[in-house]
Design an enzyme around this catalytic site. Structure first.
Site, PDB file in Angstrom:
ATOM      1  N   ALA A  14       0.823  -1.207   0.000  1.00 53.80           N
ATOM      2  CA  ALA A  14       0.000   0.000   0.000  1.00 53.80           C
ATOM      3  C   ALA A  14       0.859   1.260   0.000  1.00 53.80           C
ATOM      4  O   ALA A  14       0.676   2.159  -0.828  1.00 53.80           O
ATOM      5  CB  ALA A  14      -0.933  -0.008   1.208  1.00 53.80           C
ATOM      6  N   CYS A  47       1.764 -12.784   0.197  1.00 61.48           N
ATOM      7  CA  CYS A  47       0.944 -13.922  -0.242  1.00 61.48           C
ATOM      8  C   CYS A  47       1.804 -15.029  -0.826  1.00 61.48           C
ATOM      9  O   CYS A  47       1.372 -16.161  -0.944  1.00 61.48           O
ATOM     10  CB  CYS A  47      -0.049 -13.503  -1.314  1.00 61.48           C
ATOM     11  SG  CYS A  47      -0.535 -11.794  -1.243  1.00 61.48           S
ATOM     12  N   VAL A  84       8.043   3.955  12.858  1.00 60.96           N
ATOM     13  CA  VAL A  84       7.414   5.206  13.287  1.00 60.96           C
ATOM     14  C   VAL A  84       6.640   4.917  14.567  1.00 60.96           C
ATOM     15  O   VAL A  84       5.840   3.983  14.631  1.00 60.96           O
ATOM     16  CB  VAL A  84       6.492   5.773  12.189  1.00 60.96           C
ATOM     17  CG1 VAL A  84       5.726   6.987  12.704  1.00 60.96           C
ATOM     18  CG2 VAL A  84       7.315   6.143  10.961  1.00 60.96           C
ATOM     19  N   ASN A 312      -2.784  -2.858  -2.887  1.00 62.06           N
ATOM     20  CA  ASN A 312      -2.231  -2.246  -4.092  1.00 62.06           C
ATOM     21  C   ASN A 312      -3.190  -1.235  -4.704  1.00 62.06           C
ATOM     22  O   ASN A 312      -2.781  -0.144  -5.111  1.00 62.06           O
ATOM     23  CB  ASN A 312      -1.899  -3.328  -5.127  1.00 62.06           C
ATOM     24  CG  ASN A 312      -0.512  -3.907  -4.916  1.00 62.06           C
ATOM     25  OD1 ASN A 312       0.468  -3.308  -5.322  1.00 62.06           O
ATOM     26  ND2 ASN A 312      -0.430  -5.046  -4.256  1.00 62.06           N
ATOM     27  N   TRP A 441     -22.951 -25.384 -21.746  1.00 64.48           N
ATOM     28  CA  TRP A 441     -23.440 -24.531 -20.663  1.00 64.48           C
ATOM     29  C   TRP A 441     -22.307 -24.430 -19.658  1.00 64.48           C
ATOM     30  O   TRP A 441     -21.996 -25.396 -18.963  1.00 64.48           O
ATOM     31  CB  TRP A 441     -24.665 -25.152 -19.961  1.00 64.48           C
ATOM     32  CG  TRP A 441     -25.935 -25.095 -20.751  1.00 64.48           C
ATOM     33  CD1 TRP A 441     -26.439 -26.090 -21.543  1.00 64.48           C
ATOM     34  CD2 TRP A 441     -26.884 -24.018 -20.819  1.00 64.48           C
ATOM     35  NE1 TRP A 441     -27.619 -25.686 -22.110  1.00 64.48           N
ATOM     36  CE2 TRP A 441     -27.927 -24.417 -21.673  1.00 64.48           C
ATOM     37  CE3 TRP A 441     -26.938 -22.743 -20.243  1.00 64.48           C
ATOM     38  CZ2 TRP A 441     -29.017 -23.604 -21.969  1.00 64.48           C
ATOM     39  CZ3 TRP A 441     -28.019 -21.938 -20.531  1.00 64.48           C
ATOM     40  CH2 TRP A 441     -29.045 -22.367 -21.388  1.00 64.48           C
TER      41      TRP A 441
END
Lengths: 459, 459
Positions: A14, A47, A84, A312, A441
């Site tokens: 992130a 991951c 931090v 992300n 299908w």
């Protein structure tokens, strides 16, 4: 002399997605970026850890999407092993501790990106200082497990506590490393939060067939140690020998630092943001990844879903916005997929339990079909379960269990959930067909037909 | 003594799906069903023929989803080798010719199901009476090819005329049978109607690598024969030796019989129906399958897309409606998929040419990515191309070329097209992610991001 300074807390998906996006839009002459990361790696695939432990992925480096050096070349001042410890919102400053050199540094910011991730849930009994007990959250965790396994080949017995997807993936990885593996799960079947009991039962059968011992409705009360090393997992029904214990009890968002700074934390424990990933009520403070809570598009409720794909996307959105662009992260619908041995398991939307909790009345339909035309070589069986709202027939959720080529069908179902399709409209969907790819299908369509019948029957 | 009598013209997917659905709703005491089929088979997978010829499917029987005997057990009076030659709409009667015994039969109907399928396009030069020239439309065609190939192993040279997906699949099948295969395509690349030239070029390269000779911009002017057998394919630039010629020039709907009876035939040559598959303007006359025209949901124009998946869906819808139920077939969006050697090719929505013809202004974006996380074993490269409307960013079309696990991603894109998603909204889609299934940004999401940039740039 820079216009603006961005401080990033957390150097994984992130935080560094945000930094990279911001950098793409504003060059080093316009934007200074400092990123603090308490571990030793940046931008890696957590991951992928189970596959590295299990041997499918050869090198740790392969899991690193972007190294600190690469970030530095892009003009991002990455400071590893810096944690931090305080955010001063009013004075626009963070305080970081140098975990190696010692000492503290203060860094001013104009924009702050909060991306602290999540930490493994560790119950009281797991907080004993016992070597050989691991979480699987960071690449540092993964490295520690590798070193432990490589260190003494005599260690042959593993207990994985928690049968969520991380637990199940780690159980398989340790089995592949030749260990004797027991998976302890407190529910009646593994992946109890991911899939419904009927689907979870299929998962349990598959992993038992591979040679993993699965103990359900298991309760762990403690860990026994000798010389500071774990030796046994203690349960009310006896102790299990354990040379290594892996905790797969889920994670909780690392939001304490935010809370201490007065930033809003929601009911899920995650930091609250708006759809641009701005921390609610703040100016130029952004958050993304495992540490935030997201909006569930079906229930409208806040959820914390720690997944790299969300981290992300959210990081990218934050980075675009903090650099003056416009992008939004509207929310999540709970899509997930995993591979356990040969079994593929996928879900999207709500499980029965989640739908009930959200107040939906619904019908379900399960069908068995094949990945390819029945006559085409390599066709394998799969089960698809759909959950549709009563009366409206809106698709609320889907689960798939099968072998090769089964699970990725969840994406078509995810797009259907995303768009609030009814199962009846789905019966007409123009999905791809050719014998190497589907029966005439597609299983998705067969499931939609059966769910439509169920909706009509419940009218 | 029955209440109602249904006559079905055509015993394959569309007709027998309708018959079976009607039978499910109305038992033999309520509904009499007579089905005329001019061939020797019912309810088979014509799409499977190339795989049977190529040897991937061992037995012809495997391609038959439901035999005439099985239909008869369900109380459907199947009459093989009977060709309906006239429909008397006013008197509610059909006239059928017995192709084996000779003679004609008349059959009254209350409900009529028109499902005559399609026939291979045969240009003037292909209409010479030459043994060794085959279409690939029916199981009878497939049987004839098998017999020809088995008959004289000395036949070693094949020319496939037409590089659509049937042509390409047959070229591969004949290569697998050990023949020397040349594929002639009149456009600049194979699959010119299916994918854009840039994608078609990738297909051409892949099939050439497998050892199929591909001649593009080829023009066929005739067939040379000796003793009534084809020996050469004649082109303006010379003749190609050919022990067997397969026509893959597309098909046209078998609508002459309908037209002769005064039933409406649209601009595509297909029978016109409403969304319940009732022939436009009629009472209790239904049509489905390759012989009808469908509504294209993006362009609003009528299209004739002969595919088993549409035939099955439309037949089911007709059967439900003619038995007093309610179901609709809203239309198609042009999804298709094929496997050529190891190459997977898929599309949905509109190609650039189709979008232009429909009057859309658009941008395109192509990305390369991998089927699994780059570090996960077995990851293979794929190309995804998106076409999005200018200004609105609505996804108009998508094409995928790749290897294993690539093409079925088209389904998620098809559901996005179906729901008129914009590429920008797609960047937020909650698609499944785990290393064995996708990079952390699924190729579909990467493509959506790039297309979003293209839309913004063209604003």
């Amino acid at each position: 002399m820079k216009d603006v300074k961005l401080v990033v807390i957390g150097g994984d998906a992130a935080g560094m997605s945000a930094a990279s996006q911001a950098r793409k839009r504003l060059g080093p002459d316009r934007l200074e970026i400092v990123a603090f990361e308490r571990g030793r790696f940046t931008s890696y695939s957590a991951c992928g850890i189970p596959y590295w432990i299990g041997g499918a992925v050869g090198e740790l480096d392969a899991l690193v999407a972007r190294s600190p050096e690469a970030h530095r070349e892009a003009g991002i001042d990455v400071r590893l092993r810096h944690e931090v410890v305080a955010i001063d919102v009013e004075n626009r400053e963070v305080l970081a501790r140098d975990l190696v050199g010692g000492g503290e540094v203060r860094e001013k910011f104009d924009q702050l990106m909060y991306a602290t991730g999540a930490s493994p849930v560790t119950p009281e009994w797991a907080r004993v200082p016992a070597a050989g007990v691991f979480g699987v959250q960071t690449l540092d965790d993964g490295t520690a497990i590798q070193e432990w396994l490589d260190g003494e080949p005599a260690r042959r017995t593993a207990v994985v506590i928690g049968g969520g997807y991380i637990g199940v993936e780690m159980a398989e990885a340790l089995l592949k490393r030749g260990l004797d593996v027991t998976l302890l799960e407190k529910s009646a079947q593994p992946m109890a939060k991911t899939v419904d009991p009927d689907v979870g039962t299929l998962v349990a059968e598959a992993i038992r067939r591979e040679g993993i011992k699965v103990v359900t409705e298991a309760q762990v009360t403690g860990l026994a140690t000798t010389d500071g090393r774990v030796t046994e997992v203690v349960t009310p029904t006896g102790s299990l020998p354990a040379d290594i214990v892996v905790l797969g009890l889920g994670v909780r968002p690392n939001s304490e630092l935010a809370a201490a700074a007065g930033l809003p934390v929601g009911p899920t424990g995650g930091v609250r943001t708006d759809r641009r990933m701005r921390v609610a009520g703040t100016d130029n403070i952004w958050a993304a990844g495992d540490c935030v809570e997201s909006h569930h598009l079906l229930t409208g409720a806040p959820v914390n879903i720690p997944l790299g794909t969300h981290a992300n996307k959210q990081g990218r959105v934050a980075g675009i916005n903090l650099a003056g662009g416009y992008a939004t992260f509207p929310g999540v619908i709970g899509t997930a997929v995993t591979k356990v041995c040969e079994l593929e398991v996928a879900r999207t939307g709500l499980t029965e339990k989640e739908a009930t909790r959200a107040g939906f009345a619904f019908v379900t339909a399960s069908v068995e079909s094949t990945s390819r035309a029945g006559y085409y070589p390599g066709a394998s069986r799969m089960t698809i379960k759909l959950i549709a709202e009563r009366r409206t027939g809106t698709l609320l959720g889907a689960q798939i269990v099968g072998k090769a080529e089964a699970a990725k069908r969840i994406d078509a179902l995810a797009v259907a959930v995303w768009n609030r399709m009814t199962v009846e409209e789905m019966t007409a969907l123009d999905l791809s067909y050719a014998p190497p790819f589907a029966p005439v299908w597609d299983p998705v369509l067969i499931a939609a037909r059966k769910a439509t019948d169920a909706v009509h029957a419940a009218m």
